[in-house]
Design an enzyme around this catalytic site. Structure first.
Site, PDB file in Angstrom:
ATOM      1  N   ASN A   7       0.869  -1.181   0.000  1.00  0.00           N
ATOM      2  CA  ASN A   7       0.000   0.000   0.000  1.00  0.00           C
ATOM      3  C   ASN A   7       0.902   1.226   0.000  1.00  0.00           C
ATOM      4  O   ASN A   7       1.366   1.670   1.043  1.00  0.00           O
ATOM      5  CB  ASN A   7      -0.911  -0.012   1.231  1.00  0.00           C
ATOM      6  CG  ASN A   7      -1.867   1.169   1.271  1.00  0.00           C
ATOM      7  OD1 ASN A   7      -1.725   2.133   0.515  1.00  0.00           O
ATOM      8  ND2 ASN A   7      -2.839   1.104   2.162  1.00  0.00           N
ATOM      9  N   ARG A  19      -2.439  -1.594  -3.771  1.00  0.00           N
ATOM     10  CA  ARG A  19      -3.396  -0.495  -3.775  1.00  0.00           C
ATOM     11  C   ARG A  19      -3.024   0.445  -4.921  1.00  0.00           C
ATOM     12  O   ARG A  19      -1.888   0.888  -5.036  1.00  0.00           O
ATOM     13  CB  ARG A  19      -3.328   0.261  -2.459  1.00  0.00           C
ATOM     14  CG  ARG A  19      -4.210   1.519  -2.440  1.00  0.00           C
ATOM     15  CD  ARG A  19      -3.700   2.521  -1.440  1.00  0.00           C
ATOM     16  NE  ARG A  19      -4.486   3.750  -1.429  1.00  0.00           N
ATOM     17  CZ  ARG A  19      -4.033   4.915  -1.009  1.00  0.00           C
ATOM     18  NH1 ARG A  19      -2.800   5.016  -0.567  1.00  0.00           N
ATOM     19  NH2 ARG A  19      -4.798   5.984  -1.032  1.00  0.00           N
ATOM     20  N   HIS A  76      -9.674   6.985  -1.725  1.00  0.00           N
ATOM     21  CA  HIS A  76      -9.677   6.349  -0.400  1.00  0.00           C
ATOM     22  C   HIS A  76     -10.813   5.332  -0.289  1.00  0.00           C
ATOM     23  O   HIS A  76     -11.247   4.993   0.811  1.00  0.00           O
ATOM     24  CB  HIS A  76      -9.823   7.388   0.734  1.00  0.00           C
ATOM     25  CG  HIS A  76      -8.632   8.261   0.912  1.00  0.00           C
ATOM     26  ND1 HIS A  76      -8.730   9.576   1.338  1.00  0.00           N
ATOM     27  CD2 HIS A  76      -7.310   8.033   0.720  1.00  0.00           C
ATOM     28  CE1 HIS A  76      -7.527  10.118   1.396  1.00  0.00           C
ATOM     29  NE2 HIS A  76      -6.654   9.199   1.029  1.00  0.00           N
ATOM     30  N   HIS A 136     -11.871  10.017   6.552  1.00  0.00           N
ATOM     31  CA  HIS A 136     -10.513   9.479   6.466  1.00  0.00           C
ATOM     32  C   HIS A 136      -9.541  10.649   6.542  1.00  0.00           C
ATOM     33  O   HIS A 136      -9.478  11.480   5.630  1.00  0.00           O
ATOM     34  CB  HIS A 136     -10.342   8.721   5.140  1.00  0.00           C
ATOM     35  CG  HIS A 136      -8.973   8.160   4.921  1.00  0.00           C
ATOM     36  ND1 HIS A 136      -8.712   6.802   4.969  1.00  0.00           N
ATOM     37  CD2 HIS A 136      -7.781   8.749   4.626  1.00  0.00           C
ATOM     38  CE1 HIS A 136      -7.429   6.590   4.727  1.00  0.00           C
ATOM     39  NE2 HIS A 136      -6.849   7.764   4.516  1.00  0.00           N
ATOM     40  N   GLY A 168      -5.649  11.579   7.017  1.00  0.00           N
ATOM     41  CA  GLY A 168      -4.232  11.243   7.065  1.00  0.00           C
ATOM     42  C   GLY A 168      -3.464  12.381   6.438  1.00  0.00           C
ATOM     43  O   GLY A 168      -3.798  13.544   6.619  1.00  0.00           O
ATOM     44  N   ARG A 199      -2.152  19.279   0.146  1.00  0.00           N
ATOM     45  CA  ARG A 199      -3.143  19.659  -0.866  1.00  0.00           C
ATOM     46  C   ARG A 199      -4.110  20.696  -0.311  1.00  0.00           C
ATOM     47  O   ARG A 199      -4.505  20.638   0.848  1.00  0.00           O
ATOM     48  CB  ARG A 199      -3.934  18.429  -1.336  1.00  0.00           C
ATOM     49  CG  ARG A 199      -3.105  17.339  -1.975  1.00  0.00           C
ATOM     50  CD  ARG A 199      -4.018  16.268  -2.559  1.00  0.00           C
ATOM     51  NE  ARG A 199      -3.278  15.069  -2.885  1.00  0.00           N
ATOM     52  CZ  ARG A 199      -3.490  13.877  -2.320  1.00  0.00           C
ATOM     53  NH1 ARG A 199      -4.422  13.737  -1.394  1.00  0.00           N
ATOM     54  NH2 ARG A 199      -2.776  12.838  -2.674  1.00  0.00           N
ATOM     55  N   ARG A 251       1.406  15.782  13.299  1.00  0.00           N
ATOM     56  CA  ARG A 251       2.150  15.673  14.555  1.00  0.00           C
ATOM     57  C   ARG A 251       3.058  16.886  14.756  1.00  0.00           C
ATOM     58  O   ARG A 251       3.229  17.367  15.882  1.00  0.00           O
ATOM     59  CB  ARG A 251       2.961  14.373  14.563  1.00  0.00           C
ATOM     60  CG  ARG A 251       2.109  13.125  14.698  1.00  0.00           C
ATOM     61  CD  ARG A 251       2.869  11.853  14.383  1.00  0.00           C
ATOM     62  NE  ARG A 251       3.237  11.787  12.978  1.00  0.00           N
ATOM     63  CZ  ARG A 251       3.679  10.675  12.374  1.00  0.00           C
ATOM     64  NH1 ARG A 251       3.814   9.557  13.081  1.00  0.00           N
ATOM     65  NH2 ARG A 251       3.998  10.682  11.097  1.00  0.00           N
ATOM     66  N   ASN A 275      -5.791   8.941  15.771  1.00  0.00           N
ATOM     67  CA  ASN A 275      -4.834   9.262  16.831  1.00  0.00           C
ATOM     68  C   ASN A 275      -4.920  10.677  17.388  1.00  0.00           C
ATOM     69  O   ASN A 275      -4.354  10.941  18.456  1.00  0.00           O
ATOM     70  CB  ASN A 275      -3.409   9.019  16.308  1.00  0.00           C
ATOM     71  CG  ASN A 275      -3.163   7.559  15.966  1.00  0.00           C
ATOM     72  OD1 ASN A 275      -3.218   6.695  16.836  1.00  0.00           O
ATOM     73  ND2 ASN A 275      -2.915   7.274  14.702  1.00  0.00           N
ATOM     74  N   GLU A 283      -6.734  -1.014   5.157  1.00  0.00           N
ATOM     75  CA  GLU A 283      -6.799  -1.135   3.703  1.00  0.00           C
ATOM     76  C   GLU A 283      -6.099  -2.403   3.237  1.00  0.00           C
ATOM     77  O   GLU A 283      -6.526  -3.030   2.263  1.00  0.00           O
ATOM     78  CB  GLU A 283      -6.145   0.089   3.059  1.00  0.00           C
ATOM     79  CG  GLU A 283      -6.892   1.389   3.295  1.00  0.00           C
ATOM     80  CD  GLU A 283      -6.096   2.590   2.812  1.00  0.00           C
ATOM     81  OE1 GLU A 283      -6.603   3.319   1.952  1.00  0.00           O
ATOM     82  OE2 GLU A 283      -4.976   2.804   3.318  1.00  0.00           O
TER      83      GLU A 283
END
Length: 409
Positions: free
Chosen positions: A7, A94, A183, A209, A211, A242, A285, A335, A385
């Protein structure tokens, strides 16, 4: 059936090794921040009932070098799961963009590879990387069958009034310009897990989703009705690099006033915008560290990030004509408790009330974080996934009945 799942994201490479139809992987790993000095590898394996974790940080130039490292880990005498590459029977990949041609998993052929190549311009951060990993895997595992599973496939259930754009019809009929959505592998997995959790096969769900790439999907009884990403993976929510939704007039203005070329606009909107453009950091993070320091730009960026999600939740609740659950998934969604709380704040009118204590709990399983009085469930669902790709690959190549939904662990 020994299946290795690859992936590959724009700056990451996740992998899992399954002995299907067993649902739990024997090996799980990820390489993150590929191309950056602080790239690191996390490799976890189950051997003789004992879990072994290997972590190391070093520079990995690109996905080709990353996959070479994966092969070394898989065949390592101490932390590997195979002795030689010939033991792997199937490689499941993927692939982000499949256009209108691919609605299910397919065996990789020269024709399939050429179609993936033809869609490079629509998914410039992913399809070239996905294609490269297929080519590397073909050379590294010459006896294995290569299977492609497309992120766009799940969204092929969108009605035409949802996926068409209000531009002259010839651009759809001749050039297939429409919303495709992405996704999909993740949204399919977590929405199925949520329906199973709710014991409600006709559930109305909003799947979020979050990430480095971010998208949100309205799911009705397991089918995608609409999704935030469109013709390419640029539109919708604010992402790591993006921009997400932007007035097309801004693009025209920059093309005219700054004399930017299409390629320069591509780099600006796909690689220099989003959280990177707002804070100088693409990784949430790192943005979180700035927030803890009271940085104004980071605070504004976090508010913008959450505000965009809230707008989509409201619109998707309308088209679903009801709402049973909201799902948070992927790296940030699973998270970042503070971002989940920021998104769900002041949403009581839609029936969403978050429980702050539950929200702070960490779990590898589905975690229900809504308050008892909340009319709508708020779920943190770990995405997988890789298992979804393994499941679809296994079903394509075997006579076995479809695998049951994985029990999250």
């Amino acid at each position: 059936m020994n299946i290795l799942i690859i992936n590959s994201g724009s700056s990451s490479l996740k992998y899992q090794f399954f002995k299907m139809p067993e649902q739990k992987p024997l090996c799980v790993g990820i390489i993150e921040r590929i191309g950056k000095e602080n790239c690191f590898i996390r490799h976890k394996v189950q051997r003789d009932g004992v879990e072994k974790l290997t972590e190391k940080t070093f520079f990995v130039k690109d996905h080709s070098e990353g996959l070479q490292n994966v092969v070394q880990l898989l065949t390592d005498p101490e932390i590997g799961v195979i002795e030689k590459t010939g033991e792997i029977e199937v490689i499941g990949h993927r692939v982000v963009h499949g256009g209108e041609d691919f609605t299910t998993a397919v065996m990789v052929t020269d024709e399939v590879k050429e179609k993936i190549r033809s869609l490079f311009s629509l998914a410039p951060l992913h399809n070239p990387v996905n294609y490269k990993c297929i080519e590397i895997a073909e050379k590294t595992f010459p006896d294995a069958k290569q299977i492609a599973v497309f992120d766009t496939a799940f969204h092929q259930s969108m009605p035409e009034y949802a996926f068409r754009y209000a531009i002259p019809e010839k651009y759809y009929s001749e050039m297939r310009i429409r919303a495709y959505g992405f996704h999909g592998t993740s949204h399919k997995f977590v929405s199925a897990a949520a329906m199973n959790w709710l014991q409600k096969p006709d559930a109305k769900i909003i799947s979020i989703h979050l990430g480095n790439g971010c998208s949100i999907t309205a799911v009705d009884a397991g089918k995608s009705l609409d999704t935030s990403m469109g013709f390419g993976p640029l539109s919708g929510l604010i992402m790591g690099t993006r921009s997400g939704d932007i007035d097309p007039s801004v693009i025209l203005h920059l093309l005219r006033q700054e004399k930017k070329t299409p390629d320069e606009m591509d780099v600006l909107l796909n690689k220099q915008s989003g959280m990177m453009g707002l804070t100088g950091h693409s990784d949430m993070r790192d943005v979180r560290k700035l927030l803890e320091m009271g940085n104004y730009d980071a605070e504004l960026a976090a508010d913008m990030f959450a505000y965009r999600i809230k707008k989509y939740i409201g619109s998707y609740a309308a088209i679903l004509n009801g709402l049973d659950a909201v799902i948070f998934t992927a790296g940030v969604g699973e998270n970042d408790a503070l971002m989940r709380e920021r998104v769900c704040r002041d949403m009581e009118f839609l029936g969403l009330t978050i429980d702050s204590e539950r929200n702070r709990l960490k779990s590898d399983e589905i975690n229900e974080i809504n308050a008892p009085e909340s009319r709508v469930k708020i779920l943190v669902v770990p995405t997988n996934e890789e298992f979804e790709i393994a499941k679809q690959s296994f079903e394509l190549l075997s006579e076995e009945p479809p695998c049951e939904q994985i029990e999250l662990y």
